[in-house]
Motif scaffolding. Structure first.
Motif, PDB file in Angstrom:
ATOM      1  N   PRO A 175      67.892  82.476 -32.101  1.00  0.00           N
ATOM      2  CA  PRO A 175      68.753  82.023 -31.102  1.00  0.00           C
ATOM      3  C   PRO A 175      68.464  80.538 -30.628  1.00  0.00           C
ATOM      4  N   GLY A 176      69.341  79.784 -30.081  1.00  0.00           N
ATOM      5  CA  GLY A 176      69.043  78.580 -29.140  1.00  0.00           C
ATOM      6  C   GLY A 176      70.224  77.587 -29.622  1.00  0.00           C
ATOM      7  N   VAL A 177      69.879  76.236 -29.217  1.00  0.00           N
ATOM      8  CA  VAL A 177      71.017  75.362 -29.361  1.00  0.00           C
ATOM      9  C   VAL A 177      70.541  74.402 -30.656  1.00  0.00           C
ATOM     10  N   TYR A 178      71.434  74.205 -31.641  1.00  0.00           N
ATOM     11  CA  TYR A 178      70.959  73.611 -32.806  1.00  0.00           C
ATOM     12  C   TYR A 178      71.553  72.127 -32.677  1.00  0.00           C
ATOM     13  N   CYS A 179      70.636  71.189 -33.267  1.00  0.00           N
ATOM     14  CA  CYS A 179      70.927  69.779 -33.431  1.00  0.00           C
ATOM     15  C   CYS A 179      70.177  69.268 -34.580  1.00  0.00           C
ATOM     16  N   SER A 180      70.240  67.848 -34.898  1.00  0.00           N
ATOM     17  CA  SER A 180      69.636  67.366 -35.943  1.00  0.00           C
ATOM     18  C   SER A 180      69.442  65.884 -35.637  1.00  0.00           C
ATOM     19  N   ARG A 181      68.436  65.471 -36.024  1.00  0.00           N
ATOM     20  CA  ARG A 181      68.114  64.023 -35.908  1.00  0.00           C
ATOM     21  C   ARG A 181      68.898  63.231 -36.935  1.00  0.00           C
ATOM     22  N   ASP A 182      69.542  63.917 -38.119  1.00  0.00           N
ATOM     23  CA  ASP A 182      70.485  63.378 -39.215  1.00  0.00           C
ATOM     24  C   ASP A 182      72.072  63.541 -38.989  1.00  0.00           C
ATOM     25  N   ILE A 183      72.747  62.388 -38.460  1.00  0.00           N
ATOM     26  CA  ILE A 183      73.993  62.602 -37.983  1.00  0.00           C
ATOM     27  C   ILE A 183      74.862  63.218 -39.188  1.00  0.00           C
ATOM     28  N   ASN A 184      74.549  62.908 -40.434  1.00  0.00           N
ATOM     29  CA  ASN A 184      75.287  63.676 -41.500  1.00  0.00           C
ATOM     30  C   ASN A 184      75.308  65.119 -41.325  1.00  0.00           C
TER      31      ASN A 184
ATOM     32  N   GLU B 127      67.057  70.089 -39.328  1.00  0.00           N
ATOM     33  CA  GLU B 127      67.832  70.734 -38.203  1.00  0.00           C
ATOM     34  C   GLU B 127      66.434  71.149 -37.258  1.00  0.00           C
ATOM     35  N   ASP B 128      66.792  71.137 -36.084  1.00  0.00           N
ATOM     36  CA  ASP B 128      66.146  71.754 -35.015  1.00  0.00           C
ATOM     37  C   ASP B 128      66.814  72.842 -34.127  1.00  0.00           C
ATOM     38  N   CYS B 129      66.215  73.478 -33.337  1.00  0.00           N
ATOM     39  CA  CYS B 129      66.575  74.450 -32.787  1.00  0.00           C
ATOM     40  C   CYS B 129      65.912  74.467 -31.235  1.00  0.00           C
ATOM     41  N   VAL B 130      66.509  74.348 -30.171  1.00  0.00           N
ATOM     42  CA  VAL B 130      66.045  74.187 -29.019  1.00  0.00           C
ATOM     43  C   VAL B 130      66.178  75.474 -28.001  1.00  0.00           C
ATOM     44  N   TRP B 131      65.120  76.104 -27.681  1.00  0.00           N
ATOM     45  CA  TRP B 131      65.529  77.248 -26.939  1.00  0.00           C
ATOM     46  C   TRP B 131      66.128  77.131 -25.522  1.00  0.00           C
ATOM     47  N   ASP B 132      65.672  76.153 -24.652  1.00  0.00           N
ATOM     48  CA  ASP B 132      66.174  76.063 -23.374  1.00  0.00           C
ATOM     49  C   ASP B 132      67.240  74.888 -23.311  1.00  0.00           C
ATOM     50  N   PRO B 133      68.486  75.243 -23.104  1.00  0.00           N
ATOM     51  CA  PRO B 133      69.534  74.186 -23.165  1.00  0.00           C
ATOM     52  C   PRO B 133      69.303  72.960 -22.248  1.00  0.00           C
ATOM     53  N   LYS B 134      68.611  73.181 -21.161  1.00  0.00           N
ATOM     54  CA  LYS B 134      68.253  71.908 -20.119  1.00  0.00           C
ATOM     55  C   LYS B 134      67.302  70.933 -20.677  1.00  0.00           C
ATOM     56  N   ARG B 135      67.134  71.162 -21.904  1.00  0.00           N
ATOM     57  CA  ARG B 135      66.208  70.199 -22.789  1.00  0.00           C
ATOM     58  C   ARG B 135      67.128  69.234 -23.296  1.00  0.00           C
ATOM     59  N   LEU B 136      68.360  69.474 -23.232  1.00  0.00           N
ATOM     60  CA  LEU B 136      69.032  68.476 -24.398  1.00  0.00           C
ATOM     61  C   LEU B 136      70.104  67.973 -22.955  1.00  0.00           C
ATOM     62  N   ALA B 137      70.427  66.567 -23.242  1.00  0.00           N
ATOM     63  CA  ALA B 137      71.469  66.093 -22.574  1.00  0.00           C
ATOM     64  C   ALA B 137      72.339  65.138 -23.410  1.00  0.00           C
ATOM     65  N   VAL B 138      73.649  65.133 -23.102  1.00  0.00           N
ATOM     66  CA  VAL B 138      74.314  64.596 -23.800  1.00  0.00           C
ATOM     67  C   VAL B 138      74.514  63.108 -23.277  1.00  0.00           C
TER      68      VAL B 138
END
Length: 211
Positions: free
Chosen positions: A59-68, A127-138
């Protein structure tokens, strides 16, 4: 007389791009990407991320440093329906998932880590998975084929003001007298133990010198 120092300074590399295979440093901020459906993007920008219940890294918020990597999500929709959000991610304490730590692949959150990092390997993009969504900002729109929608989303990001830029969830509200953030809930202010100035724990920097 010796000079005594009291205070702190937060460290965040706001636009730092990690290179392939480069491990993120604890407590730093990095640029990453998140792919989503064009209908979901406005909600994420205005109300924050909703963590997934599961996935490769749990569980968490998924993101990546790779835009592809981000541009391939969501999987069950066409390229014109996808929007890639550019993020600033405060990674906190990071767990690298390697052959020696596969037993923590979906349980790293329970061991006190803020982010799990799965490096690229055998054709698989990292890929990365971040536990707390407040650690991500658009902070921007990295990909959107609809120019009108892209402009609308970029304007929405600007409307969120300081709160969105610093990873606050929800729309901007009143300003904290200490840190200056737009917040929905009031921050508790404390007295600096040295200069007695009102300070907030969310301030980027506070320092005082006394002889």
């Amino acid at each position: 007389m010796p000079i005594k120092f009291s205070g702190w300074e937060a460290c965040a590399e706001k636009t730092k791009h990690l290179q392939p295979g480069q491990a993120p440093k604890r407590s730093h901020g990095y640029t990453m990407y998140h792919g989503t459906h064009k209908n979901t993007a406005p909600t994420i920008i205005s109300s924050g991320f909703r963590p997934s219940a599961g996935g490769t890294l749990g569980p968490g918020v998924y993101c990546s440093r790779d835009i592809n990597k981000a541009m391939s999500y969501p999987g069950l929709c066409g390229p014109n329906e996808r929007v890639v959000l550019q993020l600033r991610v405060r990674v906190g304490k990071v767990k690298k998932i390697d052959p020696q730590s596969l037993h923590l692949m979906t349980t790293w959150q329970q061991q006190g880590y803020d982010t799990a990092w799965l490096p690229s390997s055998m054709g698989r993009m990292e890929e990365d998975c971040v536990w707390d969504p407040k650690r991500l900002a658009v902070v921007g729109i990295a990909h959107c084929t609809d120019s009108g929608l892209k402009t609308s989303l970029e304007n929405l990001i600007k409307q969120q003001g300081t709160g969105a830029a610093l990873g606050q969830s929800g729309p901007a509200g009143s300003k904290c007298a200490g840190c200056g953030m737009h917040i929905a809930d009031k921050h508790a202010l404390e007295k600096c133990w040295s200069c007695k100035k009102d300070i907030c724990a969310f301030m980027h920097k506070h320092a005082c010198v006394k002889s």
